[in-house]
Write a protein that holds these residues in place. Sequence first.
Motif, PDB file in Angstrom:
ATOM      1  N   LYS A  75       0.604   4.190  -2.640  1.00  0.00           N
ATOM      2  CA  LYS A  75       0.284   5.545  -2.191  1.00  0.00           C
ATOM      3  C   LYS A  75       1.246   6.545  -2.812  1.00  0.00           C
ATOM      4  CE  LYS A  75       1.297   7.351   1.892  1.00  0.00           C
ATOM      5  NZ  LYS A  75       1.364   7.494   3.364  1.00  0.00           N
ATOM      6  N   GLY A  97      -4.738   6.430   5.424  1.00  0.00           N
ATOM      7  CA  GLY A  97      -3.426   6.719   4.860  1.00  0.00           C
ATOM      8  C   GLY A  97      -3.517   7.406   3.512  1.00  0.00           C
ATOM      9  N   PRO A 115       0.817  -1.211   0.000  1.00  0.00           N
ATOM     10  CA  PRO A 115       0.000   0.000   0.000  1.00  0.00           C
ATOM     11  C   PRO A 115       0.858   1.271   0.000  1.00  0.00           C
ATOM     12  CG  PRO A 115      -0.876  -1.562   1.561  1.00  0.00           C
ATOM     13  CD  PRO A 115       0.420  -2.132   1.069  1.00  0.00           C
ATOM     14  N   ASP A 116       2.033   1.209   0.638  1.00  0.00           N
ATOM     15  CA  ASP A 116       2.880   2.402   0.714  1.00  0.00           C
ATOM     16  C   ASP A 116       3.407   2.813  -0.648  1.00  0.00           C
ATOM     17  OD1 ASP A 116       3.310   2.635   3.812  1.00  0.00           O
ATOM     18  OD2 ASP A 116       3.389   0.533   3.242  1.00  0.00           O
TER      19      ASP A 116
END
Lengths: 319, 77
Positions: free
Chosen positions: A60, A95, A56-57
Amino acid sequence: MFKAFADWLVGTVFGMDLGTRWGEAVHFFVWDVTKILVLLSCMIFVISYIRSYFSPDKTKKILEKISGVKAHIAASLFGIVTPFCSCSSVPLFIGFVEAGIPLGVTFSFLITSPIVNEFAMGMLFLAFGWKIALTYIIAGVVIGVVGGIIIEKLGLEKYVEEYVYRMKTGEYQDQQLSFRERLVFARDNVLDIVKTVWPYVVVGIGIGAYIHGWVPQSFLEANAGPDNPFAVLVGVAAGIPLYSNAMGTLPIAEALIAKGVGLGTALSFVMAVTALSLPQMVILRKVIKPRLITAFVIITGVAIVFVGYYMNFMSTWLL
Amino acid sequence: MKLEILGTGCPKCKRLYERVQKAVNESGIAAEVVKVDKMEDIIAYGVMKTPALAVDGEIVVVGRVPSLKELQSIIKL
């Protein structure tokens, strides 16, 4: 190989006559269960290994840099490859929003991700071949992109819980996994998925075997065939309250399609089950208000219905 | 040493918690094992995929449950 095993088990060990209705049904059941569980495990392993390269990072960071329709498409595509379970949807949502990723783009990710999962991809490929598996993946992306764009255009940001915008997100160093660690990740993922889904698969194939042997083709063809648009609506509406792990719906869908149910009718039901499950909405309620959840359900539901029609329309080419 | 397991209670988070405890017990290292299940705290670490493991405030594992052996080597660092 699996057929030989089924021949041996049912014919020799159980001593059943394969020519009879019961013999045929049991044979079909054993053959399908062994084949699907073994091949599915292999496919989930490969997909999980590929997925271990995504996080996910990283998603993102890439999404922060793009905007417009491109961002929706990218979010949706990343939804396919980023490993993610529904229990992570809240921290992921926060996030993304914190990073300034538009709400609609975040939803493009959240809509596609559960529809196109490793189980559905593996199962569809095994049951129907690459054409339908690919159509399903494209359908999941289209639904995510269109749904996300509509949510964006409607300007529903005010229906995100206020506290989400006040949260402070930290930063940490992403670690590289070794080859071994990726293999362990993939193996654990296979075990996790198979452990959760095997009863559904067995029951689904059991029902499939029953349909295979007993339910007449003409009945299903007349009531839920590709020419009945109403069946798609019923399928999607019925799919929403079902739990997302009820992936045994796919083996049932397989048997139903073989018996004349419209391809789009059966697959839109499967998509509704995975994308719009009640537990998922309960989790999302922590970060978004009921109005936005309602909009999400209606937009995604309508998009799934349209995709169902399209697949029914195309079914002669796809099957 | 402080070991924090970040997660909102999914099955994998529980498994990580149990495995970390086992790793601590077997290695005989004095460590405090804590569950972090409040969303604000998880977000404060920047973690978007649970379960995660933090050692003395430093994130070392995200989104997976490492093997017992890997956990033991993490603790010994």
